[in-house]
Design a protein around this motif. Structure first.
Motif, PDB file in Angstrom:
ATOM      1  N   SER A 129     -99.622  55.013   4.560  1.00 25.02           N
ATOM      2  CA  SER A 129     -99.550  53.847   4.404  1.00 25.02           C
ATOM      3  C   SER A 129     -97.438  53.661   4.942  1.00 25.02           C
ATOM      4  O   SER A 129     -97.601  52.624   5.083  1.00 25.02           O
ATOM      5  N   MET A 130     -96.699  54.678   4.066  1.00 23.58           N
ATOM      6  CA  MET A 130     -95.918  54.412   4.642  1.00 23.58           C
ATOM      7  C   MET A 130     -95.722  54.247   6.008  1.00 23.58           C
ATOM      8  O   MET A 130     -94.536  53.682   6.248  1.00 23.58           O
ATOM      9  N   HIS A 190     -97.411  53.756   8.964  1.00 26.11           N
ATOM     10  CA  HIS A 190     -98.048  52.501   9.471  1.00 26.11           C
ATOM     11  C   HIS A 190     -97.254  51.843   8.932  1.00 26.11           C
ATOM     12  O   HIS A 190     -96.262  50.849  10.225  1.00 26.11           O
ATOM     13  N   GLU A 191     -95.955  51.790   7.990  1.00 25.41           N
ATOM     14  CA  GLU A 191     -95.179  50.249   7.921  1.00 25.41           C
ATOM     15  C   GLU A 191     -94.297  50.735   8.823  1.00 25.41           C
ATOM     16  O   GLU A 191     -93.184  49.767   8.938  1.00 25.41           O
ATOM     17  N   THR A 193    -101.010  53.817  -3.415  1.00 23.83           N
ATOM     18  CA  THR A 193    -101.940  52.510  -2.410  1.00 23.83           C
ATOM     19  C   THR A 193    -103.623  52.506  -2.876  1.00 23.83           C
ATOM     20  O   THR A 193    -104.077  50.973  -2.669  1.00 23.83           O
ATOM     21  N   PRO A 224    -103.247  48.702   0.569  1.00 23.42           N
ATOM     22  CA  PRO A 224    -101.995  48.385   0.975  1.00 23.42           C
ATOM     23  C   PRO A 224    -101.167  47.374   1.233  1.00 23.42           C
ATOM     24  O   PRO A 224    -101.202  46.125   0.753  1.00 23.42           O
ATOM     25  N   VAL A 225    -100.267  46.960   1.994  1.00 26.71           N
ATOM     26  CA  VAL A 225     -99.425  45.830   2.036  1.00 26.71           C
ATOM     27  C   VAL A 225     -99.844  45.119   3.010  1.00 26.71           C
ATOM     28  O   VAL A 225    -100.302  43.925   2.585  1.00 26.71           O
ATOM     29  N   ASP A 226    -100.752  45.498   4.126  1.00 27.76           N
ATOM     30  CA  ASP A 226    -101.936  44.690   4.550  1.00 27.76           C
ATOM     31  C   ASP A 226    -102.946  44.880   4.054  1.00 27.76           C
ATOM     32  O   ASP A 226    -103.592  46.305   4.538  1.00 27.76           O
TER      33      ASP A 226
END
Length: 307
Positions: free
Chosen positions: A260-261, A263-264, A295, A300-302
């Motif tokens: 996740s990190m 990819h962001e 996560t 996830p953020v998205d």
């Protein structure tokens, strides 16, 4: 700030490093199911099990059954951990199912004796027999140097000592060297300086970071390693894992938190975060308890990435 890589390698080690620390035996079919889920996340390298004595780590007594049963796509490179020549013999009995082996020792004398009941020199001598045999069998070889960033018994571990051990393992046949923060003692400044030096000190092989999140600094250390030139990481889905010695050494960084990190930050891994979260949710169900992955809890953020 140093330029960050466009992509990184991620090796999933949960089926070995994570499972071996679980106090209750996980049924073989459940292990196989989790391995198969992970193998379809887009991960390209996975440590599936270890050929160790069943009386030492009963959780991995079914290593052969897991390897032979799990349906793993050809594009996933399958790795197993082997502690010694006897372990390599066990792995070679399933050569058609294995692509890589990992070997290990500690940079700290005290930790190495508590973990494998050998001096560091005795461990190196054994691995100098294991690594050439594995290479002759056509297997890719990784050597992991545990306690590379500090020892809970001895404190500071000099990077020069770690690099000396790494060079000896490369000379013996290691094609990749992993540096383990085995009990989560590393800090980001230390990590950045370490990997900046490691590139020059241990040239010509892939250098991999293996961080634990014992004190909550795992992902900060990932960023520091990236800034130091590292582009290869090991992690465990759900933040499973830890270290058998000493008490309190909690899990590896969670693969889904790592992915996740990255990819962001615009760094590619090739891993599908939604499928990875599916595997961690299934592990949570099988183990019957919440896992430590952030996560997994927050998403996830998205949110669409895990739809």
């Amino acid at each position: 700030m140093s330029r960050l890589p466009a992509s990184v390698h991620v090796r999933e080690v949960g089926p070995r490093d994570g499972f071996q620390n679980e106090p209750d035996i996980i049924a073989t079919p459940d292990k196989v199911r989790l391995v198969e889920l992970l193998a379809r996340t887009g991960v390209r390298r996975m440590e599936v099990t270890s050929f160790v004595r069943a009386d030492v780590i009963p959780q991995l007594a079914d290593a052969a059954d897991v390897l032979e049963t799990a349906d793993i796509p050809d594009e996933v490179s399958v790795s197993v951990l082997v502690p010694n020549e006897r372990g390599l013999d066990g792995a070679l009995g399933h050569r058609e199912r294995i692509d890589e082996i990992s070997v290990f020792l500690s940079a700290s004398e005290t930790h190495n004796r508590k973990n494998v009941n050998r001096s560091v020199e005795e461990s190196i001598a054994g691995l100098e027999r294991v690594l050439p045999r594995a290479r002759e069998a056509g297997l890719r070889t990784e050597a992991v140097v545990a306690t590379s960033f500090g020892c809970p018994y001895e404190g500071h571990v000099a990077p020069a000592r770690v690099f000396e051990i790494a060079r000896r393992l490369v000379a013996a046949g290691a094609q990749e060297v992993g540096f383990g923060d085995t009990t989560g003692m590393a800090n980001p400044l230390q990590v950045r300086e370490f990997f900046t030096a490691a590139t020059a000190e241990v040239p010509g092989v892939e250098l991999t970071a293996h961080f634990h999140n014992t004190r909550g600094q795992g992902l900060a250390n990932v960023l520091a390693a990236l800034e130091g030139g590292c582009a290869s990481f090991e992690s465990s889905f759900g933040e499973l894992g830890g270290c058998p010695v000493p008490a309190g050494a909690t899990g590896n960084i969670a693969t889904e938190d790592l992915v996740s990190m990255l990819h962001e930050m615009g760094i590619e891994t090739g891993i599908d975060l939604g499928r990875l979260l599916e595997a961690s949710r299934e592990a949570q169900r099988i183990l019957g308890r919440p896992l430590g992955s952030h996560t997994l809890v927050a998403g996830p953020v998205d949110w669409n990435a895990a739809a």
